[in-house]
Write a protein that holds these residues in place. Structure first.
Motif, PDB file in Angstrom:
ATOM      1  N   GLU A   1       1.757  -1.262  -4.449  1.00  0.00           N
ATOM      2  CA  GLU A   1       0.276  -0.603  -4.573  1.00  0.00           C
ATOM      3  C   GLU A   1      -0.460  -1.448  -5.794  1.00  0.00           C
ATOM      4  OE1 GLU A   1      -2.849   1.286  -4.928  1.00  0.00           O
ATOM      5  OE2 GLU A   1      -1.560   1.929  -3.183  1.00  0.00           O
TER       6      GLU A   1
ATOM      7  N   PHE B   1      -0.738   6.364  -7.223  1.00  0.00           N
ATOM      8  CA  PHE B   1      -0.119   6.515  -5.831  1.00  0.00           C
ATOM      9  C   PHE B   1      -0.943   7.284  -4.770  1.00  0.00           C
ATOM     10  CE2 PHE B   1       2.743   8.708  -3.111  1.00  0.00           C
ATOM     11  CZ  PHE B   1       3.500   7.914  -2.552  1.00  0.00           C
TER      12      PHE B   1
ATOM     13  N   GLY C   1      -3.155   6.154  -1.996  1.00  0.00           N
ATOM     14  CA  GLY C   1      -4.192   5.654  -1.365  1.00  0.00           C
ATOM     15  C   GLY C   1      -5.301   6.988  -0.936  1.00  0.00           C
TER      16      GLY C   1
ATOM     17  N   ALA D   1      -2.570  -0.757   3.725  1.00  0.00           N
ATOM     18  CA  ALA D   1      -3.377  -0.778   2.226  1.00  0.00           C
ATOM     19  C   ALA D   1      -4.607  -0.471   2.592  1.00  0.00           C
ATOM     20  CB  ALA D   1      -3.547  -2.486   1.981  1.00  0.00           C
TER      21      ALA D   1
ATOM     22  N   GLY E   1       0.620  -1.192  -0.123  1.00  0.00           N
ATOM     23  CA  GLY E   1      -0.112  -0.173   0.079  1.00  0.00           C
ATOM     24  C   GLY E   1       0.877   1.131  -0.105  1.00  0.00           C
ATOM     25  N   SER E   2       0.442   2.395  -0.668  1.00  0.00           N
ATOM     26  CA  SER E   2       1.005   3.604  -0.909  1.00  0.00           C
ATOM     27  C   SER E   2       0.493   4.645  -0.078  1.00  0.00           C
ATOM     28  CB  SER E   2       1.127   3.984  -2.371  1.00  0.00           C
ATOM     29  OG  SER E   2       0.017   4.137  -2.668  1.00  0.00           O
TER      30      SER E   2
ATOM     31  N   LEU F   1       3.370   0.380  -9.074  1.00  0.00           N
ATOM     32  CA  LEU F   1       1.975   0.500  -9.170  1.00  0.00           C
ATOM     33  C   LEU F   1       1.289  -0.879  -9.856  1.00  0.00           C
ATOM     34  CD1 LEU F   1       1.917   4.055 -10.324  1.00  0.00           C
ATOM     35  CD2 LEU F   1       1.549   3.294  -7.946  1.00  0.00           C
TER      36      LEU F   1
END
Length: 557
Positions: free
Chosen positions: A36, A41, A43, A260, A13-14, A225
């Motif tokens: 991700e 990018f 979240g 995430a 997760g980003s 990504l």
């Protein structure tokens, strides 16, 4: 176990915290990768207000704003209270130290922050609270500086107006106060400069995540990504890597950090855990917020808590674009407006914390239908203040034609359109109007604390900034729901960010932060940016513990 690639730390997760953790690990010679699952990018942080709640932060100290860890802990207890181990004393202290260490580190790496004076704690009247604010924000950013990555940060469907979240309340008073007019001129000036120079001015969460992305690119961090993780890989009880949805396996020598998000877009999880009724159509969380990493951790025995909680945000569902939703956090807080249940009665302080308003709406629904509820307003409100995208004095006929906004010449007629008993609505409005004239809301104390004024307070409105009588026809009603900007429950973690089992023992090698976890904020939102602040703090703590995992836990931050 065979892996196609191996890193010291794998971050899933980003959202806020991921770059911070990866950057610090790089400074001590550790490798990491940020995975991700979506094509964007950042979240939900990237589409948020981008505020970080950080008591006793470095900007407060530089500006001479008094605060301390002890005062913040007092505030925690007065607002959050005793909600179990998710908000244990150890986790509260770890949050306070972690978020400030992380922000100071990021500043040294090139992040530019500012402190919006007066962005009050949400319960500034409680012990330990402050009306001057404990929030930090990223300075606005020109997206052109991202070069080929300029379209990568997640953003709202349309690039938001060039403004910061703390300017929203003042801009809403463009017709009634000089402060509102000044903010409007500033925003208009930014729009003009953007058009003339090609500048791509971004504020709020987009500025925060874009700045972090630029720093990550400058430091050559590995960000991938469209790389969804399918599952966690464990060996002899320890998490040693992740299995991508593509089938590729990536090893993690020191650990895996889940960052995430929650499960706002997972209808089945919402039905299983959350209050009802609910809908994935009511959330502002990013589309990748589907909960599979929480489920993966649970398969390894992770305990969960606060799964019925979310960061609530009052919304409506406007006509036209499928999947669109409108936030009304500021709208319901302004004068000449109130919120009632289906019986026609008020049930909360409409100017309170948006999380509290959502909780009150669901609590009311257990006794009286209140999901959806109704926002009731009059012509004076419509002439004085914005409503969603409608500027003061402009009420789109298309909204009325579609039935989205009800309009009537009398309260009785409006009640009929809403299916409310006219006598009850008249009685509620009469009582509310009495409060507006006296300046004291005897039922819910609206306008009594400084935070109430921040988004919806009109300084020109006397005697109470947030109260104005509903008496000038035509009258309007809008159906509103307890939307959210993310869920607030998830896996249990300790002060180091380690994921815990039901017996409170850690799952070796597995860490989590952000909306993937049961929040240290418990069932409250102490101040703007509380969720982002916690995400950064525990990502920071997790990276430190993972890098030093052979030391006793007591030595970890």
């Amino acid at each position: 176990m065979a892996f196609e690639e191996t890193f010291d730390f794998v971050i899933v997760g980003s959202g806020a915290g991921s770059v911070c953790a990866a950057l610090w690990l790089q400074t001590i010679g550790k490798s990491s990768v940020i995975l991700e699952k979506t094509e964007k990018f950042g979240g939900s942080t990237s589409t948020s207000g981008g505020v970080i709640w950080a008591p006793n932060n470095m900007l407060m100290r530089r500006e001479g704003v008094p605060d301390s860890q002890e005062k913040a802990l007092t505030y925690f207890q007065s607002v959050v209270g005793d909600v179990g181990p998710a908000s244990s004393p150890a986790r509260r202290r770890a949050f306070l130290s972690g978020v400030n260490e992380a922000l100071e580190f990021l500043e040294c790496q090139g992040m530019q922050f500012f402190r919006p004076e007066g962005y009050s704690d949400y319960y500034d009247d409680r012990p330990g609270g402050t009306s001057r604010g404990r929030t930090v924000m990223a300075k606005p950013y020109d997206l052109r500086k991202l070069g080929a990555w300029a379209e990568t940060p997640r953003r709202l469907a349309a690039l938001p107006a060039p403004m910061n979240i703390h300017e929203v309340g003042r801009l809403g008073m463009v017709k009634t106060t000089w402060a509102g007019k000044l903010v409007a001129m500033r925003v208009a000036g930014r729009v003009l400069v953007n058009k003339l120079t090609g500048r791509r001015w971004a504020g709020m969460g987009l500025a925060l995540q874009s700045r972090l992305l630029r720093i990550a690119l400058d430091h050559r961090l590995d960000i991938r990504l469209e790389t969804p993780v399918g599952d966690l890989i464990s060996e002899d009880g320890r998490v040693v890597g992740v299995a991508l949805a593509s089938g590729k396996r990536i090893g993690a020598r020191d650990g895996v950090l889940i960052n995430a998000g929650g499960f706002s877009h997972n209808a089945e999880m919402r039905a299983q855990w959350g209050p009802q009724p609910s809908s994935v159509q009511w959330t502002h969380a990013n589309p990748g917020d589907t909960g599979e990493m929480i489920q993966a951790a649970m398969r390894l025995g992770a305990a969960v808590d606060l799964m019925d909680e979310a960061w609530w945000n009052t919304i409506s569902v406007p006509p036209g674009v499928a999947g669109s939703r409108a936030s009304h956090v500021a709208d319901i807080s302004r004068p000449h407006a109130m919120m009632v249940d289906q019986s026609g009665r008020r049930f909360c302080n409409e100017s309170a914390s948006y999380m509290e308003v959502g909780q009150k709406q669901y609590a009311r629904h257990k006794a009286v239908p209140a999901v959806p509820a109704w926002m009731i307003l009059d012509d004076r409100n419509r002439r004085s203040y914005p409503l969603y995208t409608a500027m003061p004095g402009q009420t789109p006929q298309a909204w009325i034609d579609a039935g989205y906004l009800k309009k009537a010449d009398t309260l009785d007629e409006l009640a009929g359109l809403c299916g409310i008993d006219p006598a009850v609505l008249r009685d509620t409005v009469e009582r509310f109007n009495g409060f507006a004239r006296s300046g004291v809301d005897k039922d819910f104390h609206r306008g009594a604390r400084e935070y109430d004024h921040f988004l919806g307070g009109d300084r020109s409105n006397k005697p109470n900034q947030n109260l104005g009588p509903i008496e000038t026809p035509p009258f309007y009603a809008l159906q509103v729901y307890p939307g959210d900007v993310g869920t607030a429950g998830g896996v249990m973690t300790d002060e180091c960010g380690r994921v815990l089992k039901a017996d409170a023992s850690p799952i070796p090698g597995l860490y989590a932060t952000g909306n993937s976890t049961a929040s240290v904020m418990g069932r409250s939102y102490p101040g703007a940016g509380a969720s982002i602040g916690a995400a950064i703090a525990f990502a920071w703590n997790a990276a430190h513990h993972a890098a030093r995992r052979n030391q006793p836990a007591s030595t970890a931050p």
